[in-house]
Scaffold this active site. Structure first.
Site, short mmCIF file in Angstrom:
data_model
loop_
_atom_site.label_atom_id
_atom_site.label_comp_id
_atom_site.label_asym_id
_atom_site.label_seq_id
_atom_site.Cartn_x
_atom_site.Cartn_y
_atom_site.Cartn_z
N ASP A 42 -30.72 -126.17 -18.91
CA ASP A 42 -31.83 -125.35 -18.39
C ASP A 42 -32.68 -126.05 -17.35
O ASP A 42 -33.71 -125.50 -16.94
CB ASP A 42 -32.75 -124.87 -19.53
CG ASP A 42 -32.07 -123.90 -20.46
OD1 ASP A 42 -31.03 -123.35 -20.06
OD2 ASP A 42 -32.56 -123.69 -21.58
N ASP A 59 -33.14 -122.01 -32.36
CA ASP A 59 -33.54 -122.06 -30.95
C ASP A 59 -35.03 -122.29 -30.79
O ASP A 59 -35.48 -122.72 -29.72
CB ASP A 59 -33.18 -120.74 -30.25
CG ASP A 59 -31.69 -120.52 -30.16
OD1 ASP A 59 -30.98 -121.46 -29.81
OD2 ASP A 59 -31.24 -119.39 -30.44
#
Length: 773
Positions: free
Chosen positions: A491, A711
């Protein structure tokens, strides 16, 4: 100060239009609250505040206001300011990077909060002790996203427009080309109507680029505006399909194994037709002198044979030692960027254990089984069926190198990998580590924020306390026969494509000591070890699949990697879908499918993306990267750990609907509410098991995110890891513009990111596809 009830209730309340009389200390504050109800009489909200300096320049600021009720509370999850609350008074002080505001400059800040009873907007603001002016009507501004687009020649691209605040009456916004290449034009959405009700709903404008025969990537400026609004300017760039390809040397592969007493080869060609003959030489450099160039040391390419690969042969002399020596071969031509080939001798006097650098580290190898994950999986009902699957180890903070919260450290994992490798006999073993601790990490998602900050010496700490110790341990000769795969900073680089205008942390990460510098440092350190393999994270199709994101991503990846010591040879490949849920393949429709004359790109789910799944996205990305200058042997990985989407909700065939939205929704195996949802997704299942060389151009399908590891938490949880509540992990949150203001689809009662989430593991196992017995 007096305002009407309607003004207080309206999102986008504007306070503080200043006049010339108070220009020495003027301010304009726009406050809007995205509010939701969690149970009767109470809920939460996200406050978004824009502060505009209408007075003299200031070097720092303190913003203060009072909430109308004592039930409105700031919760410690804010951005852009240091926030605090005492009673009803909320105060935000500027950060080191956003305190300086020139006259007319603005800064956007905000925070999350909770409310009980009611949630009215504040009615008075002060900046540096000066009260902002009265409540007056404001002229809405047109807000476009993105602010620039790339349009493929002969194709189209889109952007969205909305208003910054509610207009007093209906307004018409038109998009007009004001300067630049006349090949770029508005093809749809040229006139949009915004009302006091729909002002904050983004509407789509489509630009087209006419086909032409020139090689110029033309640009044009478009004005998006109208009467009663402040216009925005958007820049469009034509992606010319006639553009001249930059000349370069293409070498395949860039690492070879040469058996002792025998030979091995690699091939060389040019990227484009030359105007005159080009001579390419291969020269042996530092390293094992037993490895030499035996033929093809000088190759000539003409305007006729430039695209025909020619062969260079390396030889390894017979010797009596047991070392697998290596040598660097430089492939060069005057005026062109040189390439390097790493040649490793396969010694016939040693024990036969694997070593050196191969083209695909997963080929012919078994995968490391993490004992920590295995124990957790075995403890779950039915978990033994997958407990021996190879998963990656996440080094998500400095403490993880030595081991944190009872988990094994890096050296312990490598020692265990050596033990598992010994039990394999002559078969090599691949062990995977996620390198994940950049300063300002994951700058657009609070759930996975990290421990290091750029403004707090983060880059130096990243180098000396994180990357250097990792490299030192991995370079230990005890681990030289392992194939160590590193997944570099999920990311990170993708955030620099889409989020630098939305998040202050991303803006900072786009500068010195940020993501590019950090990734380059990691590659330089890790690529230096011949048994370490590096794969760069490339997000997923629902992030970068639009042409306005795809091309800039390729450029950023190339510019970042080519800036390392070894250039593009410092990476073995790229990985997509890391810790995400996008399907590897949508079996019942493609991007070229049409329904009743409409392309599936027009559906709300696909939303004009150019890809519907990860395999087509990764294939196209690989071709574009090689075309940009990466090596031909570039390998792709797909994280399939949680993208199976089996279970009763999985469709068994294509829909028969003639409505494009219904067709796509009924046909897609990815059952998320929105493709932008990413946190602990309800209904997901384990995907295809780790597989080497599953398709041309793919090194492997891998399980990088260990199934069962959260997550992010679904509520605020105190921790010392820098992780915060991200509302996209809250199942009650109705989202934001990035997911179409849909529910998040997240599972409830989730722990911090990386912690074991039993309920999620059980659901992933039950919904696995292919099914797991």
């Amino acid at each position: 100060m007096t305002v009407t009830a309607a003004s207080v209730a309206a999102l986008g309340l504007v306070v503080g239009q200043s006049t010339a009389a108070n220009a020495a200390a003027g301010c304009d504050v726009t406050y809007s609250a995205n509010s939701w109800t969690s149970s009767p009489g109470q809920g939460g909200f996200t406050a978004n505040i824009t502060l505009k300096n209408t007075g003299d320049p200031i070097s720092s600021w303190t913003l203060a206001f009072d909430y109308p009720t004592s039930g409105q509370k700031y919760t410690p999850s804010g951005w852009g300011a240091n926030w605090s609350q005492s009673g009803t008074r909320v105060t935000g002080t500027s950060m080191p990077w956003n305190g300086s505001l020139s006259t007319g400059a603005s800064v956007s800040v905000g925070f999350n909060g909770t409310w009980s009873g009611t949630n009215p907007n504040p009615t008075s603001f002060s900046v540096n002790g000066n009260t902002c002016g009265g409540v007056n009507p404001t002229t809405p501004s047109v807000v476009t996203s993105p602010s620039s687009v790339a349009v493929n020649e002969g194709g189209t691209a889109t952007f969205t427009a909305k208003l910054s605040s509610a207009p007093s009456s209906n307004v018409t916004v038109t998009t007009t080309r004001t300067s630049g290449d006349t090949d770029l034009s508005v093809s749809a959405g040229g006139s949009l109507t915004f009302t006091p009700s729909n002002w904050n709903t983004a509407q789509t404008v489509t630009l087209a680029a006419a086909q032409d025969s020139d090689t110029t990537a033309g640009t044009a400026s478009f004005t998006v505006g109208g009467t009663g609004v402040t216009a925005a300017t958007l820049s469009a760039t034509e992606v010319d399909d006639d553009a001249v390809v930059e000349q370069s040397i293409i070498v395949t592969p860039t690492s070879v194994t040469v058996p002792e007493g025998s030979t091995a080869t690699y091939s060389v060609r040019l990227a484009t037709q030359p105007s005159s003959n080009v001579t390419v030489t291969s020269t042996a450099g530092s390293g094992d002198a037993n490895i030499t160039v035996s033929s093809g040391a000088s190759l000539t390419f003409t305007s006729s044979n430039w695209n025909t690969a020619q062969t260079v042969t390396l030889a390894a002399a017979q010797d009596s030692d047991t070392a697998n020596g290596s040598r660097t071969i430089t492939v060069a031509s005057s005026g062109l960027t040189s390439r390097t080939v790493t040649a490793t001798e396969a010694d016939d006097d040693d024990t036969g254990t694997p070593g050196g650098h191969v083209e695909n580290p997963y080929s012919g190898a078994t995968g490391y089984v993490n004992p920590d994950w295995k124990a957790k999986a075995q403890a779950e009902p039915g978990g033994s069926a997958v407990a021996n699957t190879s998963t990656a180890v996440w080094l998500d903070r400095i403490a993880a190198i030595e081991g944190a919260n009872g988990a094994m450290g890096l050296r312990e994992h490598l020692d265990e990998a050596v033990r598992q490798d010994a039990a394999n006999g002559s078969t090599p073993l691949t062990v995977q580590f996620v390198i994940y601790d950049l300063p300002n990490r994951d700058c657009s998602a609070l759930a996975s924020n990290g421990e290091l900050r750029i403004s707090e010496n983060g880059f130096n700490r990243y180098k000396t306390e994180y990357i250097d110790p990792i490299a030192s341990i991995m370079s230990d000769s005890a681990y030289s026969n392992l194939r160590i795969v590193t997944i570099i900073e999920p990311d990170s680089l993708p955030n620099l494509i889409t989020n630098i205008n939305k998040f202050a942390d991303c803006q900072e990460a786009n500068g010195p000591g940020g993501y590019v510098d950090g990734v380059r440092y990691a590659l330089n350190k890790l690529h230096a070890m011949s048994n370490v393999y590096t794969y760069i994270d490339a997000a997923h199709h629902a992030w970068l699949g639009w042409d306005s994101n795809f091309g800039p991503s390729v450029d950023l990846f190339y510019n970042t990697v080519s800036g390392t010591t070894a250039g593009v040879d410092s990476v073995d490949g790229f990985i997509v879908n890391t810790a995400n849920y996008s399907a590897t393949t949508e079996p019942y429709f493609t991007i070229n499918s049409t329904v009743n004359g409409q392309s599936v790109r027009q559906s709300k789910w696909v939303d004009w993306n150019y890809y519907v799944d990860e395999k087509t996205f990764a294939t196209a990305l690989r071709s574009a990267l090689i075309g940009k200058g990466f090596r031909q042997g570039l390998g792709m990985l797909i994280d399939t750990s949680r993208n199976g989407w089996g279970g009763s909700a999985r469709p068994s065939g294509p829909s028969t609907s003639t409505n494009v939205d219904e067709f796509v929704n009924d046909s897609r195996v990815d059952r998320r509410i929105h493709a932008g949802n990413w946190c602990n997704q309800s209904g997901a299942g384990m995907g295809e098991r780790p597989t080497a060389s599953p398709a041309a151009g793919f090194d492997a399908y891998v399980w990088i995110k260990p199934p069962g590891e959260s997550d992010g938490s679904s509520e605020e949880i105190d921790n010392d890891e820098g992780k915060r509540l991200d509302r996209m992990c809250d199942p009650t949150y109705h989202g934001n513009e990035l997911n179409g203001n849909n529910l998040t689809g997240a599972l409830p009662d989730a722990p911090l990111s990386g912690r074991w989430f039993s309920a999620q593991f059980r659901e992933l196992l039950a919904n696995a596809y292919p099914p797991i017995n």
